[in-house]
Design an enzyme around this catalytic site. Structure first.
Site, PDB file in Angstrom:
ATOM      1  N   PRO A 206      24.640  36.390  23.715  1.00  0.00           N
ATOM      2  CA  PRO A 206      25.352  37.234  22.755  1.00  0.00           C
ATOM      3  C   PRO A 206      26.859  37.238  23.021  1.00  0.00           C
ATOM      4  O   PRO A 206      27.272  36.859  24.124  1.00  0.00           O
ATOM      5  CB  PRO A 206      24.771  38.634  23.004  1.00  0.00           C
ATOM      6  CG  PRO A 206      23.639  38.462  23.931  1.00  0.00           C
ATOM      7  CD  PRO A 206      23.772  37.156  24.599  1.00  0.00           C
ATOM      8  N   THR A 209      29.506  38.165  26.672  1.00  0.00           N
ATOM      9  CA  THR A 209      28.741  38.239  27.917  1.00  0.00           C
ATOM     10  C   THR A 209      29.362  37.395  29.024  1.00  0.00           C
ATOM     11  O   THR A 209      28.800  37.286  30.102  1.00  0.00           O
ATOM     12  CB  THR A 209      27.282  37.803  27.703  1.00  0.00           C
ATOM     13  OG1 THR A 209      27.290  36.643  26.897  1.00  0.00           O
ATOM     14  CG2 THR A 209      26.486  38.885  27.052  1.00  0.00           C
ATOM     15  N   THR A 212      32.796  32.181  28.176  1.00  0.00           N
ATOM     16  CA  THR A 212      34.090  31.518  28.367  1.00  0.00           C
ATOM     17  C   THR A 212      34.538  31.673  29.816  1.00  0.00           C
ATOM     18  O   THR A 212      35.037  30.727  30.434  1.00  0.00           O
ATOM     19  CB  THR A 212      35.141  32.153  27.443  1.00  0.00           C
ATOM     20  OG1 THR A 212      34.567  32.273  26.151  1.00  0.00           O
ATOM     21  CG2 THR A 212      36.393  31.337  27.384  1.00  0.00           C
ATOM     22  N   GLU A 427      19.236  65.970  15.314  1.00  0.00           N
ATOM     23  CA  GLU A 427      19.290  65.300  16.631  1.00  0.00           C
ATOM     24  C   GLU A 427      18.218  65.849  17.568  1.00  0.00           C
ATOM     25  O   GLU A 427      17.579  65.097  18.304  1.00  0.00           O
ATOM     26  CB  GLU A 427      20.679  65.479  17.268  1.00  0.00           C
ATOM     27  CG  GLU A 427      21.831  64.855  16.493  1.00  0.00           C
ATOM     28  CD  GLU A 427      21.712  63.347  16.352  1.00  0.00           C
ATOM     29  OE1 GLU A 427      21.011  62.720  17.158  1.00  0.00           O
ATOM     30  OE2 GLU A 427      22.311  62.798  15.399  1.00  0.00           O
ATOM     31  N   HIS A 430      14.759  64.351  16.816  1.00  0.00           N
ATOM     32  CA  HIS A 430      14.527  63.051  17.481  1.00  0.00           C
ATOM     33  C   HIS A 430      14.121  63.267  18.925  1.00  0.00           C
ATOM     34  O   HIS A 430      13.148  62.699  19.403  1.00  0.00           O
ATOM     35  CB  HIS A 430      15.829  62.232  17.521  1.00  0.00           C
ATOM     36  CG  HIS A 430      16.220  61.609  16.228  1.00  0.00           C
ATOM     37  ND1 HIS A 430      15.387  60.803  15.514  1.00  0.00           N
ATOM     38  CD2 HIS A 430      17.379  61.669  15.521  1.00  0.00           C
ATOM     39  CE1 HIS A 430      16.017  60.388  14.424  1.00  0.00           C
ATOM     40  NE2 HIS A 430      17.233  60.913  14.403  1.00  0.00           N
TER      41      HIS A 430
HETATM   42  P1  ADP Z   1      32.051  35.221  25.479  1.00  0.00           P
HETATM   43  O1  ADP Z   1      32.714  33.902  25.651  1.00  0.00           O
HETATM   44  O2  ADP Z   1      30.647  35.242  26.014  1.00  0.00           O
HETATM   45  O3  ADP Z   1      32.107  35.801  24.109  1.00  0.00           O
HETATM   46  P2  ADP Z   1      34.099  36.058  27.278  1.00  0.00           P
HETATM   47  O4  ADP Z   1      33.833  35.168  28.417  1.00  0.00           O
HETATM   48  O5  ADP Z   1      35.241  35.694  26.407  1.00  0.00           O
HETATM   49  O6  ADP Z   1      32.809  36.257  26.391  1.00  0.00           O
HETATM   50  O7  ADP Z   1      34.280  37.539  27.828  1.00  0.00           O
HETATM   51  C1  ADP Z   1      35.195  38.439  27.294  1.00  0.00           C
HETATM   52  C2  ADP Z   1      35.727  39.347  28.369  1.00  0.00           C
HETATM   53  O8  ADP Z   1      34.707  40.209  28.848  1.00  0.00           O
HETATM   54  C3  ADP Z   1      36.207  38.605  29.590  1.00  0.00           C
HETATM   55  O9  ADP Z   1      37.561  38.296  29.495  1.00  0.00           O
HETATM   56  C4  ADP Z   1      35.950  39.561  30.733  1.00  0.00           C
HETATM   57  O10 ADP Z   1      37.060  40.419  30.907  1.00  0.00           O
HETATM   58  C5  ADP Z   1      34.797  40.404  30.240  1.00  0.00           C
HETATM   59  N1  ADP Z   1      33.520  39.991  30.842  1.00  0.00           N
HETATM   60  C6  ADP Z   1      32.439  39.562  30.176  1.00  0.00           C
HETATM   61  N2  ADP Z   1      31.425  39.299  31.022  1.00  0.00           N
HETATM   62  C7  ADP Z   1      31.872  39.560  32.251  1.00  0.00           C
HETATM   63  C8  ADP Z   1      31.280  39.476  33.571  1.00  0.00           C
HETATM   64  N3  ADP Z   1      30.017  39.066  33.758  1.00  0.00           N
HETATM   65  N4  ADP Z   1      32.039  39.829  34.621  1.00  0.00           N
HETATM   66  C9  ADP Z   1      33.300  40.260  34.450  1.00  0.00           C
HETATM   67  N5  ADP Z   1      33.912  40.364  33.253  1.00  0.00           N
HETATM   68  C10 ADP Z   1      33.216  40.015  32.153  1.00  0.00           C
END
Ligand code: ADP
Length: 606
Positions: A206, A209, A212, A427, A430
């Site tokens: 998703p 996460t 990148t 609420e 629920h």
């Molecule tokens: P995706 O490519 O999966 O959409 P990114 O790698 O761009 O997500 O993540 C966006 C930001 O969320 C990152 O720059 C980081 O700051 C934070 N982040 C997401 N997952 C982690 C993780 N496992 N540990 C630390 N920071 C995270």
């Protein structure tokens, strides 16, 4: 990491422009200025002045004669006429006279001035404009000046590069990618055994996460060049340009091997080719080029391609076959422990109180992605600054979870008294249905302060931990809980409101999934009536059954929800006195914690 930048060339560009202006000024303005002091006269006037010996100096030029008189500073000009006696007459008049010295102007200088200089100036101006356009488009490809260049951002090795330790949680993904790092460090070890590294690795999960981030971490750990490009950057207006960008990217990568090429959102170019006439030619050509390039380089060439997507099912099978992207690394939403670690990693970047209970915060933020958790920490820091504090407290973090999930509190009370009471009953309805079915606290906290997201109340669910299987009873109980809000309104006020719209939607979705996908209906046995198309983006499903079956499914869904709605009504009627007390409590205080809720609910029992 540092991006490679070209040195600045301002000196040349501005120098060129100043030169051009000077040349123009010299050609156009200066002769005009001189002309303004010269008086034109007739040739006969000049002849008379010669005869009367009034002339002082004469300059005989190619096509004109300039002269001055003994009296006065004016310069006179007259046209040149064929006059062989002129020299004798001037000599006898005693005037100083001179002709033009015929020097051959250097032909080289002429060519330089008329041809080469303008070309140089235009090249400078062109380059300058190109640079400006590139800057404006953020380094993206500009159509006119950079046809077919990939413009992949190259990250070079850097000491501040992202490492695996910066990515919290995601242990399985890291373990999987550690092998790549090991390979890039020591490819010989693998070649010796004859093992070849996968050419492509697909990170699926998703949004937010850390896909990148993981790709960057692989580059950071293995200390090699890192090319990063988004799938959508390949697709251009003109057919064929995307393909040439792919070629260019791989050419650069092969030159820099060992290296990592990262393609984000690969579904933008890697979508299934549907074979329809008039499809997206540009995208298909780009994909074909990518497939060819991936086949084109040798195993163990040192180029590893990482790609990220949240729609793996939409990718072309040719792309995911062995030999191309043959390894798939799932990057899932973090569990409780993962969330706690992510919070801790990001908390290091802000000044934070020493007495923070990260586990508690993590359990409050059930279902949040890494990106959301990052945002939560940042919101907490902003809140601390707003309150004039120098560090973040537990309270900041708790409040910012609600801000990130439900928006800011609305300052002006927009709910009327009657509405507030209805929301409180809704609420609590629920919560009571949920608590009576599971015999445990169903919520962390309920508030009925309206939020900027439009929610009138907000319920923070208890983190149910990692649940991989759910029984039919549990799912039915969930549907009953969804209907509990509306049921409370019916019992107490005898009428219904629009507040249940979201509950209705969720209850229907769940009931439909039970019947069409989980085989929890006796009529259909184990036959799938729906297939999920977007697992990581909301999980939309598409029906795959006949029209008659659809009618039957709709009927079964209605029956299922109705049965659970009746169950909720029954539970609430049995607990009507508790419903009143809890709803009044919530109405008065506007917030109730899970603990307070259970205390009131269980009071006088056992
Ligand atoms: P995706 O490519 O999966 O959409 P990114 O790698 O761009 O997500 O993540 C966006 C930001 O969320 C990152 O720059 C980081 O700051 C934070 N982040 C997401 N997952 C982690 C993780 N496992 N540990 C630390 N920071 C995270």
């Amino acid at each position: 990491m540092h991006e490679v930048k070209q040195p600045k060339k301002h000196f040349f560009y501005y120098g060129g422009i100043v030169l051009l202006l000077l040349v123009l000024f010299n050609f156009l303005a200066i002769p005009q200025m001189r002309e303004s002091q010269i008086k034109d006269v007739e040739y006969s006037t000049f002849m008379r002045a010669t005869e009367n010996q009034r002339i002082d100096k004469v300059d005989i030029q190619d096509n004109q004669i300039l002269y001055t008189l003994k009296k006065g500073d004016d310069i006179y000009r007259t046209g040149k006429i064929e006059d062989p006696e002129l020299v004798n007459r001037l000599y006898s008049s005693g005037a100083d006279f001179t002709g033009e010295i015929q020097t051959e102007a250097s032909p080289l200088l002429g060519i330089l001035l008329t041809w080469v200089l303008p070309i140089i100036i235009f090249i400078f101006i062109g380059k300058y404009m190109n640079k400006k356009i590139m800057e404006k488009s953020g380094g993206a490809n500009s159509m006119m000046f950079g046809m077919g260049k990939s413009n992949a951002k190259i990250y070079v090795k850097s000491s501040e590069g992202i490492k695996f330790s910066d990515v919290a949680g995601e242990d399985e993904a890291k373990e999987n990618l550690a092998e790549i790092v090991e390979y890039l460090h020591n490819p010989g070890k693998y070649r010796e055994v004859g093992a070849s590294m996968p050419k492509g690795i697909l990170l699926v999960g998703p949004p937010g996460t850390g896909k990148t981030m993981l790709a960057k971490a692989v580059a950071g750990e293995s200390d090699v060049a890192f090319f990063s490009m988004s799938g959508s950057e390949f697709v251009e207006m003109f057919v064929g340009m995307g393909a040439s960008k792919v070629r260019d990217l791989f050419k650069q990568a092969k030159e820099k091997a060992p290296c990592i090429v990262f393609i984000d959102e690969i579904d933008a170019i890697g979508k299934k080719r549907d074979g329809q006439i008039g499809g997206n030619d540009e995208r298909e050509q780009t994909l074909n080029q990518l497939l060819t390039e991936m086949d084109g380089f040798e195993d163990n060439s040192g180029v590893i391609i990482l790609a990220a997507t949240n729609r793996p099912e939409s990718l072309d099978p040719a792309l995911t076959r062995p030999g191309r992207f043959d390894r798939r690394v799932p990057v899932e939403l973090p569990d409780l422990k993962g969330r706690e670690e992510i919070l801790k990693v990001h908390a290091k970047k802000v000044k934070i109180s020493k007495k923070i209970n990260f586990r508690h915060i993590a359990s409050m933020a059930a279902g949040a992605s890494g990106a959301e958790l990052t945002n939560i920490v940042n919101e907490a820091a902003l809140r601390a600054v707003r309150d004039g504090r120098h560090f973040v407290t537990q309270n900041d973090l708790e409040e910012s979870i609600e801000v990130v999930i439900a928006g800011y509190q609305k300052k002006n009370a927009i709910l009327t008294d009657a509405e507030k009471r209805i929301v409180a009953y809704h609420e609590i309805g629920h919560a009571i249905v949920a608590a009576r079915q599971s015999n445990s606290a169903p919520v962390q906290k309920i508030t009925i302060v309206p939020r900027t997201s439009g929610a009138l109340g907000y319920t923070m669910q208890v983190d149910e931990g990692n649940h991989y299987l759910m029984s039919r009873e549990e799912l039915e109980n969930k549907i009953a809980t969804f209907t509990g809000g509306r049921a409370a309104e019916e019992i107490k006020f005898g009428s219904v409101t629009t507040g249940a719209a979201n509950d209705i939607e969720q209850a229907t979705k769940l009931a439909r999934a039970m019947i069409t996908r989980y085989g929890m209906n006796d009529d259909f046995d184990m036959v799938a009536m729906e297939t999920v198309t977007n697992q990581y983006l909301g999980g939309d499903a598409s029906l795959s059954c006949s029209a008659e079956t659809q009618t039957q499914i709709d009927k079964s869904v209605v029956e299922l929800v109705k049965r659970q709605h009746e169950k909720a009504l029954k539970i609430l009627k049995e607990n009507e006195e508790k419903l009143d007390r809890l709803a009044e409590f919530l109405y008065e205080k506007e917030t109730i914690t899970g603990k307070e809720f259970m205390e009131i609910l269980l009071e006088g029992e056992e």
